[in-house]
Scaffold this active site. Structure first.
Site, PDB file in Angstrom:
ATOM      1  N   LYS A 285       0.824  -1.212   0.000  1.00 25.86           N
ATOM      2  CA  LYS A 285       0.000   0.000   0.000  1.00 25.86           C
ATOM      3  C   LYS A 285       0.856   1.258   0.000  1.00 25.86           C
ATOM      4  CE  LYS A 285      -4.373  -1.957   1.227  1.00 25.86           C
ATOM      5  NZ  LYS A 285      -5.372  -2.283   2.235  1.00 25.86           N
TER       6      LYS A 285
ATOM      7  N   ARG B  59      -3.106 -10.445   4.774  1.00 25.92           N
ATOM      8  CA  ARG B  59      -3.547 -10.411   3.364  1.00 25.92           C
ATOM      9  C   ARG B  59      -2.427  -9.788   2.535  1.00 25.92           C
ATOM     10  NH1 ARG B  59      -5.908  -6.863  -0.175  1.00 25.92           N
ATOM     11  NH2 ARG B  59      -7.488  -7.720  -1.569  1.00 25.92           N
TER      12      ARG B  59
END
Ligand code: HH2
Length: 332
Positions: free
Chosen positions: A270, A305
């Site tokens: 991210k 994840r």
């Protein structure tokens, strides 16, 4: 600051060390508070220590690796890479050797992403799930969707759980689909929708607000007939959050065990990793993503994840060996 367990790993463990939310490797003994440290009080010892229910038949005493498989042309990191059916199945086969769960999504939720119709999303994910099952790949599948009809179609095609980044807020039918199928559901914190969420990155106390939101979403899920043992919570890294919010949440992960549910952490590649790691390209953010995954493991996070399943699995193996009892034997 809300009182939270001080997460520790490694040996030797002091007398009175308690497992952190059922973890084999992460433990705790005292609570950090605004004014210092104290022993656990009342229900705290049980709440922050007890083992969580299994997820898709897998024990949660070690972090599970959830591999990301986006069947989208526009995901921020792997967009377009697995859009063709055979590419998706090939990646799923590779990931199934490294991941405990496959998380399949047909709609990007990156900041600014455009919504996809129900029909288009079903058309992306259902053939892939069928093909994965048809190829004999048995790894549990999570369907990453906000839409009830997509979740229902995916569950019928062979998926095992639902991952909803809106925590059942987007589609009023979603809670019923989850309740009727009796499957686990990940309730993630997010604000507004992907197109506008970054404009809503405004909190007086991001950790407290995310915690209270998740507690409310768990209650709403329970009221809709979903068993508490089927719920997983996720602070939603990057969803309507800027760098300082992401860091505050990551620093406070052990607090979220107070919700009594397994924690899922989705930080892989991210933007904040690019910012702090000084890498422009999402595909270059694997090393920083591993650092965050190991931080999550040390905080007792139960599901990680990630895009880089093999690298994460290897890092976790080393972390577990170094935090385990064997590593504490020095012959004395
Ligand atoms: N992040 C993304 C998508 N789904 N689900 C959970 N539970 N937690 C997350 O942090 C999370 C998620 C966004 O990442 P990605 O799937 O890699 O990209 P995109 O949304 O662009 O497809």
């Amino acid at each position: 600051m809300r009182p939270r367990p001080v997460a520790m790993s490694g040996w030797p463990r002091p007398e009175g060390a308690l497992p952190l939310a059922g973890s084999r490797h992460a433990w705790w003994r005292e609570m950090a508070t605004q004014s210092g440290f104290r022993a656990p009080e009342g229900e705290e010892a049980d709440l922050f220590s007890r083992a969580r229910a299994e997820l898709c038949g897998q024990a949660l005493d070690r972090p599970l690796v959830m591999g990301i498989l986006n069947i989208t042309p526009d995901s921020f990191s792997d967009g377009g890479a697995h859009f063709a059916l055979e590419d998706a199945v090939r990646r799923a086969r590779g990931m199934s050797l490294e991941a405990d769960i496959l998380d399949i999504g047909g709609e990007s939720t990156r900041p600014g992403a455009k919504a996809v119709s129900v029909e288009a999303e079903i058309g992306r994910v259902v053939p892939v799930i069928r093909a994965i099952r048809g190829a004999g790949i048995l790894t549990p599948i999570s369907i990453d969707t906000r839409k009830a009809a997509v979740a229902a179609a995916a569950l019928e095609a062979g998926a095992d759980m639902v991952n909803d980044v809106t925590a059942l807020r987007f589609d009023p039918e979603m809670a019923n689909v989850v309740a009727e199928h009796g499957v686990p559901v990940c309730l993630m914190h997010s604000v507004a929708d992907p197109e506008t969420m970054q404009a809503h990155a405004d909190y007086a106390d991001v950790v407290g607000e995310v915690y209270d939101h998740l507690a409310m979403r768990m209650q709403a899920a329970f009221d809709a007939g979903i068993a508490r043992e089927k719920m997983i919570v996720d602070p939603g890294i990057g969803f309507g959050k800027v760098l300082e919010h992401n860091l505050a949440l990551l620093n406070a992960l052990s607090l979220f065990h107070g919700l009594g549910a397994p924690i899922l952490l989705g930080a892989s590649r991210k933007r904040f990793i690019g910012t702090l790691g000084e890498t422009e390209e999402a595909a270059d953010r694997m090393p920083g993503s591993l650092a965050v995954a190991l931080h999550g493991a040390a905080q007792g996070v139960q599901v990680l994840r990630v895009h880089d399943t093999g690298e994460t699995r290897q890092a976790l193996r080393l972390w577990a060996a170094l935090a385990g009892e064997e590593a504490g034997r020095d012959g004395a």
